[in-house]
Motif scaffolding. Sequence first.
Motif, PDB file in Angstrom:
ATOM      1  N   ARG A 173      27.611  18.589 -22.873  1.00 37.47           N
ATOM      2  CA  ARG A 173      28.054  17.559 -21.927  1.00 37.47           C
ATOM      3  C   ARG A 173      27.626  16.147 -22.303  1.00 37.47           C
ATOM      4  O   ARG A 173      28.139  15.179 -21.748  1.00 37.47           O
ATOM      5  CB  ARG A 173      27.529  17.880 -20.529  1.00 37.47           C
ATOM      6  N   LYS A 198      32.933  10.619 -22.933  1.00 35.99           N
ATOM      7  CA  LYS A 198      32.066  11.354 -23.850  1.00 35.99           C
ATOM      8  C   LYS A 198      31.406  10.499 -24.921  1.00 35.99           C
ATOM      9  O   LYS A 198      30.664  11.032 -25.745  1.00 35.99           O
ATOM     10  CB  LYS A 198      32.892  12.454 -24.540  1.00 35.99           C
ATOM     11  N   ASN A 217      39.687  26.098 -25.773  1.00 31.17           N
ATOM     12  CA  ASN A 217      40.822  25.641 -24.968  1.00 31.17           C
ATOM     13  C   ASN A 217      42.100  26.401 -25.322  1.00 31.17           C
ATOM     14  O   ASN A 217      42.956  26.642 -24.458  1.00 31.17           O
ATOM     15  CB  ASN A 217      41.047  24.143 -25.176  1.00 31.17           C
ATOM     16  N   GLN A 222      33.318  29.625 -20.596  1.00 28.28           N
ATOM     17  CA  GLN A 222      33.820  28.330 -21.031  1.00 28.28           C
ATOM     18  C   GLN A 222      33.158  27.197 -20.251  1.00 28.28           C
ATOM     19  O   GLN A 222      32.873  26.130 -20.806  1.00 28.28           O
ATOM     20  CB  GLN A 222      35.332  28.269 -20.886  1.00 28.28           C
ATOM     21  N   SER A 223      32.904  27.405 -18.973  1.00 24.99           N
ATOM     22  CA  SER A 223      32.202  26.394 -18.172  1.00 24.99           C
ATOM     23  C   SER A 223      30.802  26.152 -18.719  1.00 24.99           C
ATOM     24  O   SER A 223      30.334  25.001 -18.796  1.00 24.99           O
ATOM     25  CB  SER A 223      32.123  26.847 -16.711  1.00 24.99           C
ATOM     26  N   TYR A 231      31.000  23.875 -21.826  1.00 18.94           N
ATOM     27  CA  TYR A 231      31.143  22.459 -21.491  1.00 18.94           C
ATOM     28  C   TYR A 231      29.827  21.877 -20.974  1.00 18.94           C
ATOM     29  O   TYR A 231      29.508  20.711 -21.242  1.00 18.94           O
ATOM     30  CB  TYR A 231      32.253  22.266 -20.457  1.00 18.94           C
ATOM     31  N   VAL A 258      34.692  22.656 -28.277  1.00 13.94           N
ATOM     32  CA  VAL A 258      35.515  23.224 -27.199  1.00 13.94           C
ATOM     33  C   VAL A 258      36.982  23.431 -27.547  1.00 13.94           C
ATOM     34  O   VAL A 258      37.687  24.145 -26.831  1.00 13.94           O
ATOM     35  CB  VAL A 258      35.425  22.330 -25.938  1.00 13.94           C
ATOM     36  N   LEU A 296      43.116  21.441 -20.333  1.00 18.01           N
ATOM     37  CA  LEU A 296      42.062  21.462 -21.351  1.00 18.01           C
ATOM     38  C   LEU A 296      42.575  21.056 -22.726  1.00 18.01           C
ATOM     39  O   LEU A 296      42.001  20.196 -23.390  1.00 18.01           O
ATOM     40  CB  LEU A 296      41.434  22.855 -21.410  1.00 18.01           C
TER      41      LEU A 296
END
Length: 348
Positions: free
Chosen positions: A321, A183, A56, A313-314, A317, A52, A21
């Motif tokens: 996204r 991204k 991380n 944390q998922s 993201y 993020v 990460l």
Amino acid sequence: MELHDVWFVLIAVLWTGYFFLEGFDFGVGVLTKLLARDRPERRVLINTIGPVWDGNEVWLLSAGGATFAAFPEWYATLFSGFYLPLLLVLVCLIVRGVAFEYRAKRPEERWQRNWEHAIFWCSLLPAFLWGVAFANIVRGVKIDKEMEYAGSLLDLLNPYALLGGLVMLSLFTFHGAVFTALKTVGDIRIRARRLATVLGCATALLALAFLGWTQADQGDGTSLVAVCVALLALLAAVGANLRAREGWSFALSGVTVVALTATFFLLLFPNVMPSTLDPAWSLTVTNASSTPYTLEIMTWCAGIAAPLVVLYQSWTYWVFRKRIGTQHIADAPHGAGASDAAPLVESH
């Protein structure tokens, strides 16, 4: 499997998560100088990791805390022997976080340019130093019979460790380039793919030399599998990038990071810090660990807290996204608390 073995594996997982990460956001920080052509593009790059990057770094705190609690002798020897490099990493992480938050607080070009320099250098140096540190840990350092580091700073700057630092830096920068392609939209996305191809080829050559040296010096059958996975995944990531399959390229570059970290820990076990003075003086999972009672309590705490952290944390993201480009950068007024680390809307 004993609890100290379980915690060695858990610490390996935490470092793997951190490198996966934090690796790409270190890479994005380096790319603010290598890829971005102007201020709007630098703002796009910063915004790709803005929501993020601080999450991380939780993985580093968890890895350090777990090492302190589960293997206090390892923690003490590591942080005393590697004091200056780790202090430099810590300073870089602090300055980097401040730079993300303060860059947009004033409109002057000099102010913002200085913070951009800080983001670049404070991304580049930790990536390099983590490679140097782990290469030294795997190779072994001068540890005496009192479990204390007996070497000097220059002992840590050996050719093998410096090569490890270059491998980690180039791999993280490649990882960041494919993340940027994943991204972003527009011209910056196309140039990120082109740069990722160059970085991937350079990383493959460095990784081949470093992992070949590692395997020849102290490898076994298990580490050979991890080495092969790392190299094949890296080549596959470059191939996917050439075909503009950014999702696959990022996933495969992540597999490379995971396999490289796994190689380190596979070569270490059952040691945690091998001694080059006398193998009998090496720190192992047995002589460096806490008491079984301490490890048992930690296991229950980790079993409850770790899944919650991963889920949160998922979700972060998932929420952030979407791709962004220079057309999404709004001119927000200064002094309203806007930050380049905020998604989509920020000040100059």
